[in-house]
Design an enzyme around this catalytic site. Structure first.
Site, short mmCIF file in Angstrom:
data_model
loop_
_atom_site.label_atom_id
_atom_site.label_comp_id
_atom_site.label_asym_id
_atom_site.label_seq_id
_atom_site.Cartn_x
_atom_site.Cartn_y
_atom_site.Cartn_z
N ASP A 119 47.01 -64.73 46.21
CA ASP A 119 45.44 -65.02 46.77
C ASP A 119 44.50 -66.39 46.27
O ASP A 119 44.47 -66.05 45.01
CB ASP A 119 44.95 -63.89 46.58
N GLU A 148 48.26 -69.53 49.07
CA GLU A 148 47.15 -69.55 49.79
C GLU A 148 46.82 -71.22 49.30
O GLU A 148 45.84 -70.97 47.89
CB GLU A 148 45.81 -68.86 49.52
#
Length: 225
Positions: A119, A148
């Site tokens: 994340d 990400e």
């Protein structure tokens, strides 16, 4: 129960990818509330987080202290907030990096996790991600690592962006393909599904971004959510 679950999934012929959030914690910003020190500030106050004390000037040259001038001593209490959750975990610190590497190793060896999805990987320093990929691939050469390549706000470090993963053993989400296909979530723009535009960007995404930011197709996670 967790190990049995992973084992059962493996027996069904599937792999387990674990979503990990190393970019921030739920630490209370009120440092005077000692009862709320339930995260890393309970071990070493401020050490595990990016503050104006340990990063006085960002990579982009801005002042990270809200209360002092650029040439003044820092207050040390201003937390960076590229996560949008009140703080950023200082992955580049020696013990912060050790925690990340040790915990990933534990999940890979004890639970036989097949991969990790990071994340807000943009808040992870590139050296820590490179070391993580190297260590985990020594455990399992087929392990899957991706995340990400963006942040949720300004960060004082050099954010890990698309292209910085080249030849480092991990992949990144291809939001360029997503935006070309259906448009950006941050505004109205030309896109392929609505008006047939941005065909070149769509083609590059389908080809695994090897002519864009990736050394190989396994470095680009093509998404269209």
């Amino acid at each position: 129960p967790g190990k049995k679950l992973v084992d059962a999934i493996h027996k069904a012929g599937l792999k387990v990818i674990m979503d990990v959030v190393y970019n921030h914690t739920a630490e209370d910003a009120n440092e005077r509330n000692l009862d709320a020190r339930f995260s890393f500030n309970g071990l070493a106050p401020r050490y595990y987080y990016r503050t104006c004390g340990n990063i006085p000037v960002s990579e982009n040259g801005y002042n990270t202290c809200a209360w002092k001038g650029l040439d003044e001593p820092r207050c040390g209490k201003c937390y960076s907030n590229g996560s949008g959750c009140g703080n950023e975990f200082r992955s580049e610190s020696p013990m912060g990096r050790k925690f990340i590497l040790d915990s990933l190793t534990y999940w890979a060896t004890e639970y036989k996790i097949d991969g990790f999805r990071f994340d807000l990987m943009g808040l992870m320093d590139v050296e820590t991600m490179t070391l993580a990929a190297k260590r985990l691939q020594e455990i399992d050469e087929n392990i899957i690592l991706y995340g990400e390549p963006w942040t949720a706000g300004p960060t004082p470090i050099l954010a890990l962006a698309k292209g910085m993963q080249r030849e480092r053993g991990f992949g990144v989400f291809n939001n360029s393909f997503r935006d070309a296909l259906r448009g950006s979530p941050f505004g109205v723009e030309e896109n392929f599904l609505m008006d047939g535009g941005r065909l070149g960007a769509v083609k590059r995404g389908i080809m695994g971004s090897i002519d864009d930011f990736a050394s190989g197709p396994t470095e680009a996670i093509t998404i269209s959510n």
